[in-house]
Motif scaffolding. Structure first.
Motif, PDB file in Angstrom:
ATOM      1  N   ILE A 122       4.025   8.118  13.712  1.00 50.02           N
ATOM      2  CA  ILE A 122       5.237   7.821  14.473  1.00 50.02           C
ATOM      3  C   ILE A 122       5.399   8.877  15.556  1.00 50.02           C
ATOM      4  O   ILE A 122       5.291  10.071  15.286  1.00 50.02           O
ATOM      5  CB  ILE A 122       6.479   7.797  13.544  1.00 50.02           C
ATOM      6  N   LYS A 123       5.646   8.431  16.772  1.00 47.00           N
ATOM      7  CA  LYS A 123       5.837   9.367  17.890  1.00 47.00           C
ATOM      8  C   LYS A 123       7.239   9.967  17.803  1.00 47.00           C
ATOM      9  O   LYS A 123       8.205   9.299  17.448  1.00 47.00           O
ATOM     10  CB  LYS A 123       5.689   8.641  19.228  1.00 47.00           C
ATOM     11  N   ASN A 124       7.353  11.250  18.134  1.00 52.18           N
ATOM     12  CA  ASN A 124       8.658  11.883  18.217  1.00 52.18           C
ATOM     13  C   ASN A 124       9.447  11.252  19.356  1.00 52.18           C
ATOM     14  O   ASN A 124       8.909  11.014  20.434  1.00 52.18           O
ATOM     15  CB  ASN A 124       8.542  13.394  18.473  1.00 52.18           C
ATOM     16  N   LYS A 125      10.725  10.991  19.104  1.00 51.65           N
ATOM     17  CA  LYS A 125      11.574  10.424  20.158  1.00 51.65           C
ATOM     18  C   LYS A 125      12.097  11.567  21.013  1.00 51.65           C
ATOM     19  O   LYS A 125      12.668  12.526  20.525  1.00 51.65           O
ATOM     20  CB  LYS A 125      12.718   9.643  19.526  1.00 51.65           C
ATOM     21  N   SER A 126      11.854  11.472  22.321  1.00 56.13           N
ATOM     22  CA  SER A 126      12.286  12.544  23.218  1.00 56.13           C
ATOM     23  C   SER A 126      13.600  12.225  23.871  1.00 56.13           C
ATOM     24  O   SER A 126      13.941  11.157  24.165  1.00 56.13           O
ATOM     25  CB  SER A 126      11.257  12.763  24.316  1.00 56.13           C
TER      26      SER A 126
ATOM     27  N   ILE B 185       0.860  -1.180   0.000  1.00 57.51           N
ATOM     28  CA  ILE B 185       0.000   0.000   0.000  1.00 57.51           C
ATOM     29  C   ILE B 185       0.895   1.228   0.000  1.00 57.51           C
ATOM     30  O   ILE B 185       1.951   1.239   0.643  1.00 57.51           O
ATOM     31  CB  ILE B 185      -0.971   0.019   1.204  1.00 57.51           C
ATOM     32  N   SER B 186       0.494   2.240  -0.766  1.00 59.60           N
ATOM     33  CA  SER B 186       1.193   3.524  -0.799  1.00 59.60           C
ATOM     34  C   SER B 186       0.158   4.587  -0.470  1.00 59.60           C
ATOM     35  O   SER B 186      -0.877   4.681  -1.132  1.00 59.60           O
ATOM     36  CB  SER B 186       1.798   3.782  -2.180  1.00 59.60           C
ATOM     37  N   PHE B 187       0.416   5.375   0.564  1.00 57.18           N
ATOM     38  CA  PHE B 187      -0.568   6.329   1.077  1.00 57.18           C
ATOM     39  C   PHE B 187       0.087   7.657   1.427  1.00 57.18           C
ATOM     40  O   PHE B 187       1.294   7.735   1.634  1.00 57.18           O
ATOM     41  CB  PHE B 187      -1.280   5.750   2.311  1.00 57.18           C
ATOM     42  N   PRO B 188      -0.721   8.733   1.518  1.00 55.47           N
ATOM     43  CA  PRO B 188      -0.168  10.036   1.882  1.00 55.47           C
ATOM     44  C   PRO B 188       0.179  10.074   3.370  1.00 55.47           C
ATOM     45  O   PRO B 188      -0.518   9.480   4.189  1.00 55.47           O
ATOM     46  CB  PRO B 188      -1.319  10.999   1.562  1.00 55.47           C
ATOM     47  N   TYR B 189       1.264  10.790   3.684  1.00 59.26           N
ATOM     48  CA  TYR B 189       1.696  10.901   5.090  1.00 59.26           C
ATOM     49  C   TYR B 189       2.236  12.304   5.293  1.00 59.26           C
ATOM     50  O   TYR B 189       3.219  12.686   4.656  1.00 59.26           O
ATOM     51  CB  TYR B 189       2.762   9.845   5.396  1.00 59.26           C
ATOM     52  N   GLU B 190       1.597  13.089   6.149  1.00 62.57           N
ATOM     53  CA  GLU B 190       1.965  14.489   6.341  1.00 62.57           C
ATOM     54  C   GLU B 190       2.419  14.801   7.760  1.00 62.57           C
ATOM     55  O   GLU B 190       2.189  15.901   8.267  1.00 62.57           O
ATOM     56  CB  GLU B 190       0.795  15.402   5.948  1.00 62.57           C
ATOM     57  N   TYR B 191       3.036  13.851   8.427  1.00 63.11           N
ATOM     58  CA  TYR B 191       3.511  14.052   9.796  1.00 63.11           C
ATOM     59  C   TYR B 191       5.027  13.945   9.853  1.00 63.11           C
ATOM     60  O   TYR B 191       5.643  13.286   9.018  1.00 63.11           O
ATOM     61  CB  TYR B 191       2.919  12.994  10.735  1.00 63.11           C
ATOM     62  N   PHE B 192       5.603  14.561  10.876  1.00 67.58           N
ATOM     63  CA  PHE B 192       7.019  14.375  11.182  1.00 67.58           C
ATOM     64  C   PHE B 192       7.103  13.608  12.484  1.00 67.58           C
ATOM     65  O   PHE B 192       6.257  13.811  13.353  1.00 67.58           O
ATOM     66  CB  PHE B 192       7.743  15.728  11.321  1.00 67.58           C
ATOM     67  N   PRO B 193       8.061  12.758  12.678  1.00 68.42           N
ATOM     68  CA  PRO B 193       9.075  12.394  11.693  1.00 68.42           C
ATOM     69  C   PRO B 193       8.518  11.413  10.662  1.00 68.42           C
ATOM     70  O   PRO B 193       7.543  10.720  10.913  1.00 68.42           O
ATOM     71  CB  PRO B 193      10.154  11.723  12.533  1.00 68.42           C
TER      72      PRO B 193
END
Length: 171
Positions: free
Chosen positions: A167-171, A103-111
């Motif tokens: 994906i959660k940002n790594k702190s 599957i190929s999908f849109p992703y607009e988050y960082f990281p």
């Protein structure tokens, strides 16, 4: 399940989508990569139509028509995925391998995920479905800041998977 899940729970049911002119039939999925448009609201929008170089997506007039796909013309190139402001289009490939679909999908988050990452794939209501492996990320200038993430996953979850958990940002 209710016939109008989009209106009652915020996500269309597979039954609602299968009644849409933009949703592939099982035999369409067996031909290779193909666009899936989960747009069932009649709003003034047509970037999917104008981005399709093969002329496979038709909105027409009026501009509030729901998009239709000519599955004989669609080659699963993905130009429509990044063009859709509603993030309502993805590419599915049931024929990727004997055991896995892609599957190929849109992703607009960082990281962004990285190639080789194991990610949690989700269904239409955000529910966890299975894990998959990222096999590619396209984030070219033409995509206008919408990355396209490609993930392979077990075929048994083909109908359920539509995206991945953020994906959660790594702190």
């Amino acid at each position: 399940m209710s016939e109008f899940c989009l209106k009652t729970i915020g996500a269309p049911s597979l039954e609602e989508l299968r009644n849409s002119a933009a949703f592939p039939r099982r035999e369409d999925f067996m031909k290779g990569p193909i666009a899936v448009i989960e747009c069932i609201e009649e709003i003034p929008c047509n970037p999917c139509e104008t981005s399709c170089e093969k002329g496979a997506i038709i909105v027409g007039s009026p501009i509030t028509n729901l998009p239709r796909i000519d599955f004989e013309k669609c080659i699963g190139c993905g130009f429509c995925v990044a063009a859709c402001p509603g993030l309502a289009i993805y590419i599915k490939d049931y024929t990727y391998s004997e055991q896995e679909a892609r599957i190929s999908f849109p992703y607009e988050y960082f990281p962004f995920p990285q190639k080789g990452d194991i990610v949690q794939l989700v269904g239409r209501k955000g529910e966890k479905v299975c894990s998959g492996t990222v096999v590619g990320i396209q984030n070219g200038k033409k995509n206008d800041r919408t990355a396209i993430v490609s993930v392979i996953y077990p075929k048994i979850f083909f109908d359920e998977v539509i995206s991945m958990e953020r994906i959660k940002n790594k702190s």
